[in-house]
Design an enzyme around this catalytic site. Structure first.
Site, PDB file in Angstrom:
ATOM      1  N   GLN A  21       0.812  -1.223   0.000  1.00  0.00           N
ATOM      2  CA  GLN A  21       0.000   0.000   0.000  1.00  0.00           C
ATOM      3  C   GLN A  21       0.850   1.279   0.000  1.00  0.00           C
ATOM      4  OE1 GLN A  21      -2.660  -1.908   3.184  1.00  0.00           O
ATOM      5  NE2 GLN A  21      -4.062  -0.486   2.214  1.00  0.00           N
ATOM      6  N   HIS A 115       0.908  -9.278   4.422  1.00  0.00           N
ATOM      7  CA  HIS A 115      -0.244  -8.363   4.457  1.00  0.00           C
ATOM      8  C   HIS A 115      -0.899  -8.376   3.074  1.00  0.00           C
ATOM      9  CE1 HIS A 115      -2.129  -4.707   6.560  1.00  0.00           C
ATOM     10  NE2 HIS A 115      -2.785  -4.848   5.413  1.00  0.00           N
ATOM     11  N   ASN A 159      -1.779 -11.001   8.192  1.00  0.00           N
ATOM     12  CA  ASN A 159      -2.768  -9.958   8.418  1.00  0.00           C
ATOM     13  C   ASN A 159      -4.152 -10.393   7.934  1.00  0.00           C
ATOM     14  OD1 ASN A 159      -3.379  -6.985   8.982  1.00  0.00           O
ATOM     15  ND2 ASN A 159      -4.153  -7.219   6.889  1.00  0.00           N
ATOM     16  N   GLU A 160      -5.118 -10.289   8.810  1.00  0.00           N
ATOM     17  CA  GLU A 160      -6.521 -10.554   8.477  1.00  0.00           C
ATOM     18  C   GLU A 160      -6.723 -11.845   7.688  1.00  0.00           C
ATOM     19  OE1 GLU A 160      -8.419  -7.013   6.941  1.00  0.00           O
ATOM     20  OE2 GLU A 160      -8.271  -6.033   8.883  1.00  0.00           O
TER      21      GLU A 160
HETATM   22  C1  BGC Z   1      -6.431  -3.893   5.980  1.00  0.00           C
HETATM   23  C2  BGC Z   1      -5.757  -2.684   5.375  1.00  0.00           C
HETATM   24  C3  BGC Z   1      -6.805  -1.780   4.758  1.00  0.00           C
HETATM   25  C4  BGC Z   1      -7.764  -1.334   5.836  1.00  0.00           C
HETATM   26  C5  BGC Z   1      -8.853  -0.384   5.363  1.00  0.00           C
HETATM   27  C6  BGC Z   1      -7.712  -3.599   6.691  1.00  0.00           C
HETATM   28  O1  BGC Z   1      -8.638  -4.572   6.339  1.00  0.00           O
HETATM   29  O2  BGC Z   1      -5.528  -4.620   6.777  1.00  0.00           O
HETATM   30  O3  BGC Z   1      -4.810  -3.117   4.447  1.00  0.00           O
HETATM   31  O4  BGC Z   1      -6.234  -0.699   4.100  1.00  0.00           O
HETATM   32  O5  BGC Z   1      -8.391  -2.453   6.386  1.00  0.00           O
HETATM   33  O6  BGC Z   1      -9.667  -0.989   4.414  1.00  0.00           O
END
Ligand code: BGC
Length: 414
Positions: A21, A115, A159-160
């Site tokens: 990002q 990520h 991540n997530e």
């Molecule tokens: C993610 C980020 C994303 C943010 C806002 C999260 O789900 O880890 O990468 O930019 O939310 O959408």
């Protein structure tokens, strides 16, 4: 300020980014390939992003000078292992320099290994659907050990993972049927859990590392009569991933808004609700709900808030959001929840997975000159970090406090 709203000494106060990002030109990642694929449906490609690959010293200095003590950023697997089995010395050194720059500026680095982006070669194998990928991720973790060994204490493996399993489920449905109703892909969820555990094993060869993964908590709330539906909807999308964290050193909680579950599944924000540039409801109570849910489902392990924020071009709303969030977070801590830090999303206005329009940053970025301009919210959060306390008016609290009694979705293992 209500007396006693003091956060503990040693609390981590920071801001986060992810490699794809902000770095720019991640040409070997699956996302880059997708951005340039015909008919991608994306608004725009990432391009140079914020050119943080070269400008990271400025990013780090701005956070430190504002008064923060933590920077969460990610390593880009597709740079480190651009071809299967080839580990780039130069890229490892790049990330070692980033860690050293954090230490030099007095920031605690919180490093994420994955990520959202995969090297193209991994994606071409089938990504998280291929049985070898958890093992390949463990091997990449071995390569990343040299970066972690620079004095990184906090490592987020994936991540997530719940968003990755959700996206895989939507892909299973095909482009025309993809909807919020698509069940997450449980094979991918299990593969991610396996990868996470392998990666933690590798990390445990270094002493003093705290490793965990970071979960998108979604503050599922049931409309009256839809409690069971909300439990059934929430468990595979959040609860499962919090339970996987039970043996970890910490769990990362990420929260933005809530999801109301009605008879037909997720509902639009209530009529008249304030929404942000992503269309999400402005709902600061989401973080407190997520943190309490994580505490219960992840077995009372320490919590690190690894993301929380809003996309807005009105920075006064960002400050108001953080005020309300931090007050509620403090309440959760007073109830006994062990929270180790608050890391805001995001340090920079950055590439929001398809578009630069939703601006989440504490710092604006000119995408031609890459000049950084801190917003008032950066100074505000830095001051809170220095004072270890926040203030909020009673009226604001009433306005944005819990509108529903939060209801945890039950653990299936309990
Ligand atoms: C993610 C980020 C994303 C943010 C806002 C999260 O789900 O880890 O990468 O930019 O939310 O959408």
């Amino acid at each position: 300020m209500t007396a006693g709203q003091q956060f503990p000494d040693g609390f981590l106060w920071g801001a986060a980014t992810s490699a794809h990002q902000v770095e720019g030109n991640n040409v070997n990642s699956d996302w880059w390939a997708r951005e340039y694929a015909a008919g991608s449906g994306l608004h725009e490609p990432s391009g140079d992003a914020c050119d943080s690959y070269h400008n990271y010293p400025d990013d780090i200095d701005l956070l430190a000078n504002a008064g923060l003590n933590t920077y969460r950023f990610s390593l880009e697997w597709s740079r480190i292992e651009s071809e299967r089995g080839y580990v780039s010395r130069a890229q490892i050194d790049h990330y070692r320099r980033m860690v050293a720059a954090c230490h030099g500026a007095g920031l605690t680095p919180v490093v994420t290994l994955h990520h959202f982006t995969l090297p193209r070669w991994t994606a071409e194998l089938g990504g998280w659907r291929h049985p070898d990928t958890p093992e390949l991720f463990a091997r990449y973790t071995e390569a990343a050990l040299e970066v972690v060994a620079e004095g990184v204490q906090w490592v987020c493996t994936i991540n997530e993972p719940n968003m990755l399993a959700k996206v895989a489920g939507e892909q299973d449905c095909g482009p025309h049927e993809a909807s919020a109703q698509a069940p997450p892909n449980q094979y991918v969820a299990d593969a991610l859990a396996q990868a996470h555990r392998h990666s933690r094993d590798v990390l445990s060869s270094l002493s003093g590392i705290k490793s965990g993964w970071t979960v998108a908590t979604q503050a599922f709330q049931a409309e009256p009569g839809c409690e069971e539906a909300a439990d059934a909807y929430g468990y595979p999308r959040e609860g499962f991933f919090l339970e996987v964290a039970r043996d970890d050193d910490f769990v990362g909680v990420q929260a933005y808004t809530r999801t109301i579950i009605g008879p037909n599944g997720p509902q639009m924000p209530p009529a008249g609700a304030e929404t942000t540039l992503t269309g999400w409801e402005y709902f600061p109570a989401a973080l407190g709900i997520g943190v309490r849910n994580a505490w219960n489902l992840a077995g009372r392990i320490p919590i690190l808030v690894t993301e929380n924020g809003i996309a807005t071009d009105d920075d006064t709303r960002r400050i108001a959001y953080m005020q309300a969030v931090l007050l509620d977070l403090h309440d959760a801590m007073a109830e006994g929840v062990d929270v180790r830090g608050y890391i805001h999303w995001s340090a920079l206005d950055n590439y929001e997975w398809g578009s630069y329009d939703p601006t989440f940053g504490l710092i604006a970025v000119d995408r031609t000159t890459f000049a950084r301009t801190p917003k008032p919210s950066l100074g505000w959060l830095g001051n809170v970090a220095q004072a270890r306390s926040t203030t909020i008016s009673a009226a604001e609290r009433k306005r944005y406090g819990h509108r529903f009694t939060p209801r945890d979705h039950r653990s299936r293992r309990a």
